[in-house]
Structure formats: C-alpha cells, structure tokens
Design an enzyme around this catalytic site. Structure first.
Site: not given
Ligand code: NAD
Length: 294
Positions: A66, A94, A169
């Site tokens: 997560p 991420t 990202k």
C-alpha cells in the site's frame, strides 16, 4: 524461467503475479490476507508462510504494497536480511520518493540491484498485462528487471536513478488530477450555460482544451467508450487512490520547494470529495461534487 517471491497480492499484485505465472515463472506469494494467497495458489503459484519465507532462495523479489511504511518495514524486517546474494529486488508499490530512495540505498549497501517500478493502468491493466512501468534505478538493474516487467506490462520506461520511477508517477498523477478537475468544471459549466455537452466535446476534443481526461475518460457519460462515467463511476481508479497520490506529490513538492498551487487545490478538492463518502468511487466522479450533486 525464474523463481519469484511476490509480496502484496492485493487488487493489483494478484493479477500481476498471475501474469508472471502465465509467462512460465515459478511464483511464491505472501499477503497478510490468506484469501488473496489462495487466489495465487488457484492460479498455479505457491503459498509462503511469511514474508521472509516468501523471499528465501528466490531469484527475484517483487513487492506491491500500500504505502512507504509497508515497503520500509517489509524490506527492513524480512527481505534484506534473508534474500540470497544476487537476488534482484523490484518494488512496484506507489510510495513517497524519499522512502524509495532510502530503501534502494539500503539494498545497494547490502550489494543488491533494486528498482522502484510503480505502475499506471489500474486493475484492468494489471489483469491484461498492459501496465506502464515507470522505473528508477541503475541501467544494470533496469536491464535485469525489464524482461519480468514485460510479463506484466506493455510500456517500460527507465526514468533515471532510484526514486525517479516514483517521481514520474506522482508528477503524472498530479497532472491527471488537475486536468480532470478542469474537464469537470468546464463540462458542468456548459450544462448550466445551456451548451450541449456533446457539442462541447466535438469542439474541444479537436481544440486546445483537449486532454486524455477528456478524450479517453470524459466525466460526462456517453462521450468516450472507455470512461468510468459510462458505468456510473464504478472504478477504474478510485478517488481515495487519487487523494493518496496527490498527498505524495504535495509532500514531494514541499521537500524540494516546488511551487504547485493547482496540485494543492486539486488535493483539497479530492479530500472534500473523499470526506463526503466517495473514496471508493472513480476519481472522475468528482464532477458530481463540482455540479453540486455529491
Ligand atoms: P490493495 O490494498 O488491494 O493491496 C495491497 C495488499 O498488500 C493487500 O492485499 C494487503 O493485505 C497487503 N499487505 C499490506 N501489508 C503487507 C505486509 N506487511 N506483508 C504482506 N502483505 C501486505 O492495494 P492495490 O490496489 O493492489 O495497490 C497496491 C499498490 O499499487 C499501492 O501502492 C497503490 O497506490 C498502487 N496502485 C494501485 C492502482 C489501482 O488502481 N488499484 C493503480 C496504480 C498503482
């Protein structure tokens, strides 16, 4: 074919691990949820008893967790002290740029090649094996990781040294959030001005207001085939995920003193939207709050 330890078999991790099995690799998986591990076993993988057991004697480790604290603790407590010499480490979660760089530095100090390789493309891309990977790390680590990333994705780009995958990202998703809110404001205003949204789409999709948020993911239903608005905003990419990524981009902006007033405003709007109970709705559903309906 390689033996791979895969930690984090959630909405993204499980279909990614299954694509590695389909490519002929032997995948051993671990997740805190036993249900998710069963999904891997059903697809031909094997179950590990713990994170350390998952990465013991494998050639490659993939993590899909997560957030930064999960990656720091799994690497610190279970991976770096356990894996065999020469194991390649790939983190697809991420997470914040600082955590990605710290973990990569620890891995490098211990003699391992590591890349941060966050993805874009959501659960549909994870299932179809069409994800985009934004990769940070050395040329050597990238070269070793690429064939495995190709089993899970279609576009694989080396963005620079460690942490640069995460940087790419969060910059991309900050642009997306700002673009989407721009589309929502303009389409909601068109409705109030009595301008047919199909006419606005026909004009702006061929004009300077055009963006991916309009031509692939229009927040007004019936204008683009691929949009979540056609499915009553079933995700897709949830508003909660977008809020997470905007938190990461604002945190990074603060650290490097980057001026991002629209990123900050987008984060505030998504926070309001999520606080109103819309966290699990597609992020483009924010048009309903902008219309005054959510
Ligand atoms: P998820 O919550 O479905 O999966 C995360 C999994 O990690 C869960 O199954 C959880 O049990 C497991 N986990 C947590 N801590 C663990 C630990 N210590 N050891 C083992 N397992 C542990 O989340 P997701 O949607 O699969 O997202 C994973 C990552 O991918 C996140 O960083 C997210 O931001 C990113 N991402 C998600 C999407 C998306 O559309 N879902 C798109 C792009 C990127």
């Amino acid at each position: 074919m390689a033996t791979i330890g895969f930690i984090g078999l959630g909405n993204m991790g499980l279909p990614m691990a299954i694509n590695l099995i389909k490519a002929g690799h032997e995948v051993r998986g671990f997740d805190l949820s036993a249900e998710q591990v069963k999904g891997l076993e059903a697809a031909g993988g094997s179950a590990a008893k713990s994170a350390a057991d998952c990465v013991d004697s494998v050639e490659i480790v993939v993590t899909m967790l997560p957030a930064g604290p999960h990656v720091r603790s799994v690497y610190g407590e279970s991976i770096l002290g356990t894996v065999a010499d020469g194991t390649l480490l790939i983190d697809c979660s991420t997470i914040d740029v600082a955590s990605a760089r710290d973990v990569a530095a620890d891995a490098e100090k211990a003699g391992f090649d590591m890349v941060d390789a966050p993805v874009s493309g959501g659960t549909t891309g994870a299932e179809a094996g069409t994800l985009t990977f934004m990769v940070g790390g050395s040329e050597t680590a990238f070269g070793r990781a690429k064939p495995f990333l190709e089993a899970m994705g279609k576009t694989i780009v080396l963005a620079g040294g460690s942490g640069n995958g995460q940087a790419a990202k969060i910059c991309n998703n900050m642009m997306l959030a700002i673009n989407m809110i721009g589309q929502c404001e303009a389409f909601a205003m068109a409705e109030k001005l009595g301008l047919d949204t199909a006419k606005l789409f026909a004009i702006s999709s061929k004009s300077s207001g055009q963006s991916w948020a309009m031509t692939t993911y229009c927040p007004v239903p019936g204008l683009t085939d691929t949009a979540a608005s056609n499915r009553d905003f079933k995700p897709g990419f949830t508003a909660a995920m977008m809020l997470k990524d905007l938190g990461l981009s604002q945190g990074a902006a603060e650290q490097v003193h980057a001026l991002t007033p629209l990123g900050a405003e987008a984060m505030q709007l998504f926070r309001d939207y999520v606080d109103r109970g819309n966290g699990e709705i597609d992020f483009s559903g924010i048009i309903n709050m902008i219309r005054g309906d959510a």
